[in-house]
Design a protein around this motif. Structure first.
Motif, PDB file in Angstrom:
ATOM      1  N   PHE A 278      33.976  49.680  37.143  1.00 16.57           N
ATOM      2  CA  PHE A 278      35.009  49.551  38.170  1.00 16.57           C
ATOM      3  C   PHE A 278      35.246  48.079  38.496  1.00 16.57           C
ATOM      4  O   PHE A 278      34.430  47.218  38.174  1.00 16.57           O
ATOM      5  N   THR A 279      36.396  47.812  39.123  1.00 10.13           N
ATOM      6  CA  THR A 279      36.701  46.457  39.599  1.00 10.13           C
ATOM      7  C   THR A 279      36.715  46.481  41.118  1.00 10.13           C
ATOM      8  O   THR A 279      37.041  47.501  41.726  1.00 10.13           O
ATOM      9  N   ILE A 280      36.318  45.371  41.739  1.00 12.99           N
ATOM     10  CA  ILE A 280      36.402  45.221  43.203  1.00 12.99           C
ATOM     11  C   ILE A 280      37.101  43.894  43.458  1.00 12.99           C
ATOM     12  O   ILE A 280      36.597  42.832  43.071  1.00 12.99           O
ATOM     13  N   ASP A 281      38.279  43.957  44.079  1.00 12.95           N
ATOM     14  CA  ASP A 281      39.105  42.754  44.259  1.00 12.95           C
ATOM     15  C   ASP A 281      39.834  42.804  45.591  1.00 12.95           C
ATOM     16  O   ASP A 281      39.891  43.848  46.239  1.00 12.95           O
ATOM     17  N   PRO A 282      40.458  41.690  46.009  1.00 14.47           N
ATOM     18  CA  PRO A 282      41.294  41.724  47.211  1.00 14.47           C
ATOM     19  C   PRO A 282      42.444  42.719  47.036  1.00 14.47           C
ATOM     20  O   PRO A 282      42.866  42.986  45.910  1.00 14.47           O
ATOM     21  N   LYS A 283      42.951  43.238  48.159  1.00 13.17           N
ATOM     22  CA  LYS A 283      43.976  44.292  48.069  1.00 13.17           C
ATOM     23  C   LYS A 283      45.273  43.821  47.417  1.00 13.17           C
ATOM     24  O   LYS A 283      45.994  44.609  46.828  1.00 13.17           O
ATOM     25  N   ASP A 284      45.556  42.501  47.497  1.00 11.99           N
ATOM     26  CA  ASP A 284      46.813  42.014  46.916  1.00 11.99           C
ATOM     27  C   ASP A 284      46.630  41.421  45.512  1.00 11.99           C
ATOM     28  O   ASP A 284      47.551  40.834  44.951  1.00 11.99           O
ATOM     29  N   ALA A 285      45.440  41.590  44.915  1.00  2.00           N
ATOM     30  CA  ALA A 285      45.176  41.005  43.587  1.00  2.00           C
ATOM     31  C   ALA A 285      45.917  41.762  42.493  1.00  2.00           C
ATOM     32  O   ALA A 285      46.105  42.977  42.574  1.00  2.00           O
ATOM     33  N   LYS A 286      46.343  41.003  41.477  1.00  2.00           N
ATOM     34  CA  LYS A 286      46.990  41.618  40.305  1.00  2.00           C
ATOM     35  C   LYS A 286      46.226  41.279  39.034  1.00  2.00           C
ATOM     36  O   LYS A 286      46.298  41.991  38.048  1.00  2.00           O
ATOM     37  N   ASP A 287      45.527  40.118  39.061  1.00  2.00           N
ATOM     38  CA  ASP A 287      44.781  39.695  37.869  1.00  2.00           C
ATOM     39  C   ASP A 287      43.293  40.032  38.058  1.00  2.00           C
ATOM     40  O   ASP A 287      42.570  39.320  38.718  1.00  2.00           O
ATOM     41  N   PHE A 288      42.877  41.162  37.478  1.00  2.00           N
ATOM     42  CA  PHE A 288      41.469  41.591  37.592  1.00  2.00           C
ATOM     43  C   PHE A 288      40.714  41.022  36.394  1.00  2.00           C
ATOM     44  O   PHE A 288      40.791  41.573  35.300  1.00  2.00           O
ATOM     45  N   ASP A 289      39.976  39.899  36.616  1.00  2.00           N
ATOM     46  CA  ASP A 289      39.317  39.329  35.435  1.00  2.00           C
ATOM     47  C   ASP A 289      37.838  39.679  35.344  1.00  2.00           C
ATOM     48  O   ASP A 289      37.166  39.250  34.415  1.00  2.00           O
ATOM     49  N   ASP A 290      37.311  40.465  36.302  1.00  2.00           N
ATOM     50  CA  ASP A 290      35.911  40.890  36.163  1.00  2.00           C
ATOM     51  C   ASP A 290      35.754  42.346  36.574  1.00  2.00           C
ATOM     52  O   ASP A 290      36.406  42.821  37.495  1.00  2.00           O
ATOM     53  N   ALA A 291      34.899  43.047  35.836  1.00  2.00           N
ATOM     54  CA  ALA A 291      34.569  44.443  36.155  1.00  2.00           C
ATOM     55  C   ALA A 291      33.052  44.590  36.109  1.00  2.00           C
ATOM     56  O   ALA A 291      32.359  43.792  35.453  1.00  2.00           O
ATOM     57  N   LEU A 292      32.543  45.585  36.807  1.00  2.00           N
ATOM     58  CA  LEU A 292      31.097  45.839  36.849  1.00  2.00           C
ATOM     59  C   LEU A 292      30.824  47.238  36.303  1.00  2.00           C
ATOM     60  O   LEU A 292      31.589  48.166  36.554  1.00  2.00           O
ATOM     61  N   SER A 293      29.707  47.355  35.551  1.00  2.00           N
ATOM     62  CA  SER A 293      29.288  48.687  35.090  1.00  2.00           C
ATOM     63  C   SER A 293      27.818  48.870  35.450  1.00  2.00           C
ATOM     64  O   SER A 293      27.085  47.890  35.612  1.00  2.00           O
ATOM     65  N   ILE A 294      27.419  50.140  35.601  1.00  2.00           N
ATOM     66  CA  ILE A 294      26.007  50.417  35.899  1.00  2.00           C
ATOM     67  C   ILE A 294      25.652  51.805  35.386  1.00  2.00           C
ATOM     68  O   ILE A 294      26.466  52.734  35.443  1.00  2.00           O
ATOM     69  N   ARG A 295      24.453  51.919  34.825  1.00  2.00           N
ATOM     70  CA  ARG A 295      23.923  53.237  34.447  1.00  2.00           C
ATOM     71  C   ARG A 295      22.403  53.167  34.468  1.00  2.00           C
ATOM     72  O   ARG A 295      21.807  52.094  34.313  1.00  2.00           O
ATOM     73  N   ARG A 296      21.779  54.326  34.680  1.00  2.00           N
ATOM     74  CA  ARG A 296      20.320  54.421  34.691  1.00  2.00           C
ATOM     75  C   ARG A 296      19.841  54.562  33.250  1.00  2.00           C
ATOM     76  O   ARG A 296      20.381  55.362  32.487  1.00  2.00           O
ATOM     77  N   LEU A 297      18.840  53.764  32.857  1.00  2.00           N
ATOM     78  CA  LEU A 297      18.280  53.836  31.508  1.00  2.00           C
ATOM     79  C   LEU A 297      17.151  54.876  31.473  1.00  2.00           C
ATOM     80  O   LEU A 297      16.562  55.200  32.522  1.00  2.00           O
TER      81      LEU A 297
END
Length: 724
Positions: A278-297
Motif C-alpha cells: 500500500f501507499t501512504i501519502d498526503p490527501k492531495d498527492a498525485k505522484d506516489f513514489d514509495d509503497a510499503l509491503s509486509i508479510r509474516r515469514l
C-alpha cells in the motif's frame, strides 16, 4: 576628470563667500579621500587639494595639512616628495564574484575564498549580481573596512528580473522590488514584446551604459496581470530562476514512453504483486513514489519492503527528459501547486505507484524480528501492485482505532517503526518535530484559512521505513569490503554543528533557565539537544528555541565525500526513496544498478559537480516555497488592517523586529524607526534590541501585541506597529 579640470569646476561652484560656514572636519576627510580616488596617479600638495575641495580659510588649510599627514601615516597616501602626496594604490588585483545589493552595500567575493570586500556603488562599474569580475583593492585606512573597485567584468551572469511594467507613450520601465537592484530597468518601446501597463514581466538586462542611471532591458516574457494568483506564482518562480513551464520537446518525449511492462521485464524482477502492498501519502498527492509491503515469514519474522518507483527504467542517461530533470534537480512545492521535475506523464502516471496497477520498482527488502532488528536485507528490482492508496489521515485513524482496511499490516508496521525510531534517538538522532503552516485556498487561489500540519504516527511510520531504506542503500555501497576501494557514490551528508554557533546557542538558552552541553562526543551533544527539546515542549519558548537550534546546525547537502549524517546519527545515508521528485535519487538508482551488476566506480569529479548543483537547486526551491508562503500570508492578512493580535518576537535585526502572530503564524515587521522614545541598538549575539537611554529590551521570544498597519503584496511584507 584630472585635477586641473576639477579645480576649475570647484572654483566655479565653491567660491568662498563672506560669512561662509567652515567645512566640518569629517566632511573634509571624505572630500579629500574622494579627490585622491578620483585622480589616483597625480601628486598634489595641501594648497592644490584645498582648492579642489573648496577650502579657502587659513584655519581650514591647516586642517588639510593635518589630514594629509594622518592619511600618509595610515598608508592611505604616499608622500612622493616633500609636501606632495598621491594615493597609495595597492597593485593587488583579484578575481571573484560581484554581489549587488539594492541598499548600495555591494561586495566582492574572492574566488579563492576569504572575506567579502565592500564595493561602493561609484566603484561597481555597473557590474550585476553574480558577475565574475576583476577588482583593484583600494588603499585601506586604519579602522576602516577594505574596499575594492571593479576594473573589468570578465563574465556576465545572465541576469533576469521580474517586476511590473510602467508603460508610457514613448518608453517603459520595469519596476522591481528585487533586493539586488535599486534602479528600475529602462525598456525601449521596441523591446516591450506587447507588454502593457500594470502587467508582470520577465526582463533581461542588455546593457548598462557607463553614464546612464538605469540599465537597459528587453522583455523576455509577459506573466500576466499583477495581483492574479497564476501571475504571482509564476513571478515567484521566475524571480528565483526556476522554470514555470514545461518544454514541449520534453513533454513529447514523455508521450512516446510506453507504460506496458513486458513479460520479459517481469521475469527479470522479483514479483511482489501478490504481497500486501500500500501507499501512504498526503490527501492531495498525485505522484506516489514509495509503497510499503509486509508479510509474516514462516520463521515468525516480518518481511517488510520499501518499494520505490523505478524512474531510471524509463528515463535513460543523456536523454531529453534526463537533461531537463538534471537541470531542475528537484520538484518545487509552492503553496498552491507542484512544479514537477519530470513530465506529468511520468510523475503522475507511468511511475506513480497507483493502486491496482502493475509497476516497476527498485526495492529494499528487510527481514525483521519483533524488535525491528534487521536480520537480512537485499536491494532488488521488483514488480508490484499496490492494493490500497491511504491518505495519512486514513492510516492515522487505523493506528488510533485499530479498525480499517489492512489493519493488521498497518498496526504491525507501526509497531516496528516505533522501535526503529526509539533506537534512532537512543543512538543520538536529533528530534526536530516541527509543524508546517498550510493554507486552505479557494478556486481562485485566495487563502481563506490557515491550519497547522503536524507529524503523527502515520507520518512517522513512513518516515522510519524511508530512513531505513536510505541508510541501507548507503551502507551497501559505502561500507567497502576489507581490501577493496570504496566506489564513488552520492551521499546525503549533514556535518557537525559549528562550535561557536553552539556556544552562542547555549548562552542564549541560559536566559530561559536551560543548560546545554556543547562539548563531548557527537552523541553526547545530540542527546543534550534532545533533552532540551523535550524540556521546552509545550512551553511558550518551544518554537523559538527550536528555530535558534536549527540555525546553529549545518545544512544537509549532497556530496560524494561521506562525513555521515549528524542529525540522523547515521554513518552512511543517501536519498534513494524519491526519484520522481529529486534528481540525486535518480543518480543513486543508476549507481546502484551499476554496482549491483559488478560495474567499476564512476568518476568522482563529475558526480561531485552534479551534487553541488542539486544542493544549490534544493536551496533555491526552498526559498521559492518560503516566498510563496510569505505571499499567501500577506494576502491572507490584507483584509485585517487595523486589527490587533497577540504575537511573539520571531526575529531581531538591525532594521527592526519580526513578530509572528500566535493564532495564524503570519509574520510581519515592526520597523526600528517605529520603536518610540529611544534609540535602539542591535545585539546579534543575544538576539535583542536595547534602548540606549532606557535600556528597554526587545528580545527574541518575547510576547508582543501588535496592530497590522500594511500588507504589501509586491514586497511580500506585512508591517506591524506595537499596539498601545
Amino acid at each position: 576628470m584630472n585635477f586641473m579640470a576639477r579645480k576649475d569646476k570647484d572654483n566655479h561652484e565653491k567660491k568662498n563667500k563672506k560669512g561662509k560656514k567652515h567645512m566640518k572636519k569629517k566632511a573634509m576627510i571624505h572630500a579629500i579621500i574622494s579627490a585622491f580616488q578620483a585622480s589616483p596617479k597625480e601628486p598634489v600638495n595641501y594648497k592644490q587639494i584645498s582648492k579642489i575641495i573648496g577650502v579657502e580659510s587659513q584655519q581650514e588649510k591647516l586642517w588639510v595639512c593635518d589630514i594629509l599627514n594622518t592619511l600618509a601615516e595610515d598608508d592611505f597616501l604616499i608622500e612622493v616628495d616633500r609636501g606632495r602626496y598621491r594615493l597609495n594604490e595597492l597593485e593587488t588585483i583579484a578575481v571573484g564574484t560581484f554581489e549587488r545589493r539594492s541598499n548600495g552595500k555591494n561586495s566582492f567575493l574572492p574566488e579563492d575564498g576569504g572575506t567579502p570586500i565592500f564595493v561602493a556603488e561609484r566603484n561597481s562599474g555597473h557590474a550585476m549580481d553574480g558577475d565574475k569580475v576583476k577588482v583593484q583593492l583600494l588603499a585601506r585606512r586604519k579602522g576602516c573596512p577594505s574596499e575594492a573597485e571593479v576594473v573589468e567584468i570578465l563574465e556576465h551572469q545572465q541576469g533576469t528580473f521580474v517586476g511590473t511594467l510602467q508603460v508610457t507613450k514613448g518608453f517603459a520601465f520595469l519596476v522591481t522590488e528585487n533586493k539586488k537592484l535599486a534602479n528600475d530597468i529602462f525598456i525601449p518601446k521596441d523591446k516591450l514584446k506587447g507588454g502593457k501597463n500594470g502587467q508582470k514581466a520577465i526582463v533581461r538586462i542588455m546593457e548598462w551604459p557607463e553614464n546612464a542611471k538605469n540599465p537597459l532591458g528587453e522583455v523576455l516574457d509577459i506573466l500576466g496581470e499583477a495581483g492574479q494568483n497564476n501571475t504571482e506564482m509564476h513571478a515567484i518562480l521566475a524571480e528565483f530562476g526556476l522554470p514555470y513551464q514545461y518544454p514541449e520537446s520534453v513533454e513529447k518525449a514523455a508521450e512516446k514512453i510506453t507504460d506496458t511492462i513486458t513479460q520479459e521485464e517481469i521475469n527479470a524482477r522479483e514479483d511482489f504483486r501478490n504481497i500486501t502492498t500500500f501507499t501512504i501519502d498526503p490527501k492531495d498527492a498525485k505522484d506516489f513514489d514509495d509503497a510499503l509491503s509486509i508479510r509474516r515469514l514462516p520463521n515468525g519474522n516480518w518481511e517488510t519492503g520499501v518499494h520505490i518507483a523505478d524512474v531510471t527504467h524509463y528515463v535513460k542517461p543523456g536523454s531529453t527528459i534526463d537533461k531537463e530533470a538534471e537541470s531542475r534537480a528537484t520538484s518545487v512545492y509552492l503553496v498552491d501547486r507542484t512544479i514537477p521535475m519530470l513530465p506529468e506523464r511520468l510523475c503522475n502516471q507511468i511511475c506513480s505507484l497507483r493502486p491496482d496497477e502493475e509497476k516497476c520498482c527498485f526495492s529494499a527488502i528487510f527481514e525483521m524480528d519483533e524488535e525491528a532488528n534487521v536480520k537480512n536485507s537485499r536491494i532488488v528490482r521488483t514488480v508490484i501492485k499496490s492494493d490500497r492508496r491511504f491518505t495519512y489521515e486514513e492510516a492515522q485513524n487505523i493506528i488510533e482505532t485499530g479498525e480499517g482496511d489492512y489493519k493488521e499490516e498497518i498496526l504491525a508496521m507501526n509497531a516496528l517503526a516505533k522501535k526503529l525510531r526509539e533506537r534512532r534517538f537512543k543512538n543520538g538522532a536529533i528530534n526536530f518535530d516541527r509543524y508546517e503552516v498550510k493554507f486552505e485556498i479557494d478556486e481562485k487561489g485566495k487563502p481563506i484559512s490557515v491550519y497547522f500540519k503536524e507529524s503523527k504516527d502515520a507520518n512517522k511510520l513512513v518516515e522510519e521505513f524511508m530512513l531505513l531504506a536510505n541508510r541501507t542503500v548507503a551502507e551497501f555501497v559505502g561500507k567497502a569490503p576489507k581490501g577493496k576501494t570504496k566506489k564513488t557514490f552520492v551521499y546525503r551528508i549533514h556535518d557537525l554543528p559549528d562550535p561557536e554557533k553552539m556556544e552562542n546557542f547555549a548562552s542564549f538558552i541560559r536566559r530561559f533557565g536551560y543548560k546545554l552541553k556543547t562539548e563531548g562526543s557527537k552523541s553526547d551533544v545530540s542527546k543534550g539537544i534532545n533533552k532540551l527539546l523535550d524540556q521546552v515542549q509545550g512551553k511558550r519558548e518551544e518554537n523559538l528555541i527550536e528555530t535558534v537550534a536549527i540555525r546553529a546546525m549545518a545544512k544537509a547537502v549532497y556530496s560524494t565525500v561521506n562525513v555521515g549524517h549528524y542529525g540522523l546519527a547515521f554513518e552512511y545515508y543517501t536519498h534513494f526513496t524519491s526519484p520522481i521528485r529529486r534528481y540525486p535519487d535518480m543518480m543513486v538508482h543508476r549507481l546502484l544498478e551499476r554496482y549491483l551488476s559488478g560495474g567499476r566506480s564512476v568518476t568522482q569529479k563529475k558526480y561531485e559537480e552534479i551534487c553541488k548543483h542539486c544542493s544549490a537547486m534544493e536551496q533555491t526551491a526552498a526559498n521559492a516555497e518560503r516566498a510563496s508562503i510569505k505571499y499567501k500570508q500577506v494576502e491572507f492578512m490584507s483584509d485585517k488592517l487595523g486589527m490587533i493580535f497577540d504575537g511573539v518576537i520571531s526575529g531581531v535585526t538591525e532594521w527592526g523586529l519580526y513578530v509572528e502572530i500566535n493564532e495564524n503564524k503570519c509574520e510581519g515587521l515592526v520597523p526600528i524607526r517605529d520603536l518610540d522614545g529611544d534609540y535602539y541598538e542591535f545585539d546579534d549575539k543575544n538576539y535583542c534590541l536595547t534602548g540606549r537611554r532606557t535600556k528597554k529590551q526587545y528580545r527574541l521570544g518575547d510576547p508582543l501585541t501588535i496592530k497590522v498597519v500594511q500588507a504589501n503584496l509586491e514586497r511580500k511584507q506585512l508591517d506591524f506597529t506595537i499596539a498601545e
